[in-house]
Design a protein around this motif. Structure first.
Motif, mmCIF file in Angstrom:
data_model
loop_
_atom_site.group_PDB
_atom_site.id
_atom_site.type_symbol
_atom_site.label_atom_id
_atom_site.label_comp_id
_atom_site.label_asym_id
_atom_site.label_seq_id
_atom_site.Cartn_x
_atom_site.Cartn_y
_atom_site.Cartn_z
ATOM 1 N N LEU A 123 3.546 10.443 -9.302
ATOM 2 C CA LEU A 123 2.902 10.616 -10.603
ATOM 3 C C LEU A 123 2.073 11.895 -10.631
ATOM 4 C CD1 LEU A 123 2.226 9.401 -13.401
ATOM 5 C CD2 LEU A 123 0.299 8.234 -12.312
ATOM 6 N N LEU A 124 1.308 12.139 -9.575
ATOM 7 C CA LEU A 124 0.438 13.314 -9.538
ATOM 8 C C LEU A 124 1.206 14.626 -9.392
ATOM 9 C CD1 LEU A 124 -2.453 11.942 -7.275
ATOM 10 C CD2 LEU A 124 -2.454 12.231 -9.768
ATOM 11 N N THR A 125 2.363 14.562 -8.734
ATOM 12 C CA THR A 125 3.167 15.780 -8.542
ATOM 13 C C THR A 125 4.141 16.013 -9.687
ATOM 14 O OG1 THR A 125 4.781 14.533 -7.221
ATOM 15 C CG2 THR A 125 3.003 15.663 -6.038
ATOM 16 N N GLY A 126 4.168 15.088 -10.641
ATOM 17 C CA GLY A 126 5.047 15.240 -11.796
ATOM 18 C C GLY A 126 6.510 14.955 -11.516
ATOM 19 N N SER A 127 6.788 14.305 -10.387
ATOM 20 C CA SER A 127 8.183 14.015 -10.034
ATOM 21 C C SER A 127 8.575 12.576 -10.350
ATOM 22 C CB SER A 127 8.409 14.290 -8.548
ATOM 23 O OG SER A 127 7.529 13.501 -7.753
ATOM 24 N N LEU A 128 7.716 11.874 -11.062
ATOM 25 C CA LEU A 128 7.986 10.479 -11.389
ATOM 26 C C LEU A 128 9.078 10.387 -12.452
ATOM 27 C CD1 LEU A 128 7.140 7.509 -10.950
ATOM 28 C CD2 LEU A 128 5.531 7.795 -12.845
ATOM 29 N N THR A 129 10.113 9.636 -12.139
ATOM 30 C CA THR A 129 11.205 9.413 -13.080
ATOM 31 C C THR A 129 11.262 7.933 -13.435
ATOM 32 O OG1 THR A 129 12.833 9.007 -11.326
ATOM 33 C CG2 THR A 129 12.525 11.304 -12.048
ATOM 34 N N ILE A 149 0.839 -1.206 0.000
ATOM 35 C CA ILE A 149 0.000 0.000 0.000
ATOM 36 C C ILE A 149 0.873 1.256 0.000
ATOM 37 C CG2 ILE A 149 -1.658 1.348 1.367
ATOM 38 C CD1 ILE A 149 -2.803 -1.358 2.333
ATOM 39 N N GLY A 150 1.906 1.254 0.843
ATOM 40 C CA GLY A 150 2.812 2.404 0.896
ATOM 41 C C GLY A 150 3.514 2.640 -0.416
ATOM 42 N N ASP A 151 3.898 1.550 -1.075
ATOM 43 C CA ASP A 151 4.575 1.673 -2.372
ATOM 44 C C ASP A 151 3.642 2.281 -3.417
ATOM 45 O OD1 ASP A 151 6.812 1.039 -4.267
ATOM 46 O OD2 ASP A 151 5.304 -0.310 -5.110
ATOM 47 N N LEU A 152 2.379 1.838 -3.422
ATOM 48 C CA LEU A 152 1.416 2.376 -4.387
ATOM 49 C C LEU A 152 1.134 3.858 -4.111
ATOM 50 C CD1 LEU A 152 -1.085 -0.631 -4.594
ATOM 51 C CD2 LEU A 152 0.619 0.066 -6.305
ATOM 52 N N VAL A 153 1.047 4.228 -2.831
ATOM 53 C CA VAL A 153 0.847 5.634 -2.471
ATOM 54 C C VAL A 153 2.061 6.461 -2.904
ATOM 55 C CG1 VAL A 153 0.638 7.249 -0.533
ATOM 56 C CG2 VAL A 153 -0.710 5.137 -0.554
ATOM 57 N N TRP A 154 3.231 5.921 -2.652
ATOM 58 C CA TRP A 154 4.497 6.548 -3.041
ATOM 59 C C TRP A 154 4.534 6.803 -4.548
ATOM 60 C CZ3 TRP A 154 9.596 3.490 -3.775
ATOM 61 C CH2 TRP A 154 10.693 4.357 -3.803
ATOM 62 N N PHE A 155 4.128 5.773 -5.322
ATOM 63 C CA PHE A 155 4.126 5.879 -6.779
ATOM 64 C C PHE A 155 3.108 6.908 -7.264
ATOM 65 C CE2 PHE A 155 1.964 4.557 -10.695
ATOM 66 C CZ PHE A 155 3.023 4.636 -11.601
ATOM 67 N N LEU A 156 1.869 6.831 -6.730
ATOM 68 C CA LEU A 156 0.812 7.728 -7.188
ATOM 69 C C LEU A 156 1.125 9.177 -6.829
ATOM 70 C CD1 LEU A 156 -1.903 7.942 -8.578
ATOM 71 C CD2 LEU A 156 -3.018 7.575 -6.359
ATOM 72 N N THR A 157 1.710 9.398 -5.669
ATOM 73 C CA THR A 157 2.077 10.751 -5.260
ATOM 74 C C THR A 157 3.091 11.342 -6.231
ATOM 75 O OG1 THR A 157 1.713 10.242 -2.919
ATOM 76 C CG2 THR A 157 3.068 12.163 -3.418
#
Length: 221
Positions: free
Chosen positions: A183-189, A173-181
């Motif tokens: 993605l939504l903030t545009g910091s996904l690399t 759950i924490g990993d999915l929250v980490w990923f979605l956050t």
């Protein structure tokens, strides 16, 4: 207080089943048929066995003696399960770290050779030493379960396995929250994505494995 309430409810359940067993036996129904009827109604093997024990103790008026070695067996079982879950945590964390190091080295932040080798060596050492220990412990546990299938109903096995499931579920759950956050903030690399996948694969695999393993109590009962 909640533990006392749960214990009282369980004792009441055993008393109810025990009363049914006594009444059925008084009507001439065989113990085998009584056992099958209770089983077909969904009662667990452990509850039925306890109820039969309780019923026979009331009939003969004496408590069935329990061998002292059972205490030792419970201590041994606790030791095996605790150590297996601790080693599980160590080698799975080391495996994830190796994956993170690879992502950092290849994609995100190339490390200098000495620091990269030091981090990799440390985690590989944990994997090489701890993973075989974990496999050996699981081999012993499976061997014990094969010899005494009633241990699938063991409270120690259920509690510690559910704790492991709880921890891995939180990680997923924490990993999915980490990923979605991210993605939504545009910091996904790309590197972040691969690290998230590594965590999801390791924790998710462990969760699925132990969930299926826990369900073996349904198959064996």
């Amino acid at each position: 207080m909640s533990n006392n309430r749960s214990t009282n409810n369980h004792n009441s359940t055993i008393e109810t089943i025990s009363h049914f067993i006594e009444s059925a036996r008084n009507q001439g129904i065989s113990d085998e048929m009584i056992y099958k009827l209770l089983k077909n109604k969904g009662w667990s093997t452990q509850d039925i066995d306890l109820a039969f024990t309780h019923a026979f103790e009331k009939i003969i008026g004496v408590t069935i003696p329990v061998p002292n070695q059972l205490r030792g067996e419970s201590a041994k079982e606790t030791f095996l399960y605790l150590l297996s879950f601790v080693t599980l945590g160590i080698w799975s964390q080391a495996l994830g770290s190796v994956g993170f190091i690879a992502v950092n080295y290849l994609i995100d932040d190339p490390l200098d050779r000495s620091r990269w080798f030091s981090n990799l060596a440390s985690n590989l050492a944990r994997l090489i030493i701890v993973y075989p220990v974990y496999l050996l412990l699981m081999k012993v546990i499976f061997s014990n379960l094969a010899e005494q299938s009633q241990n699938y109903q063991s409270g120690i096995r259920k509690w510690l396995t559910y704790i492991a499931l709880f921890i891995t579920a939180l990680i997923v759950i924490g990993d999915l929250v980490w990923f979605l956050t991210s993605l939504l903030t545009g910091s996904l690399t790309l590197g972040f994505l691969f690290k998230s996948i590594i965590v999801l694969l390791i924790a998710g695999s462990i969760f699925c494995y132990y969930l299926l393993w826990l369900r073996k109590e349904v198959i064996t009962s």
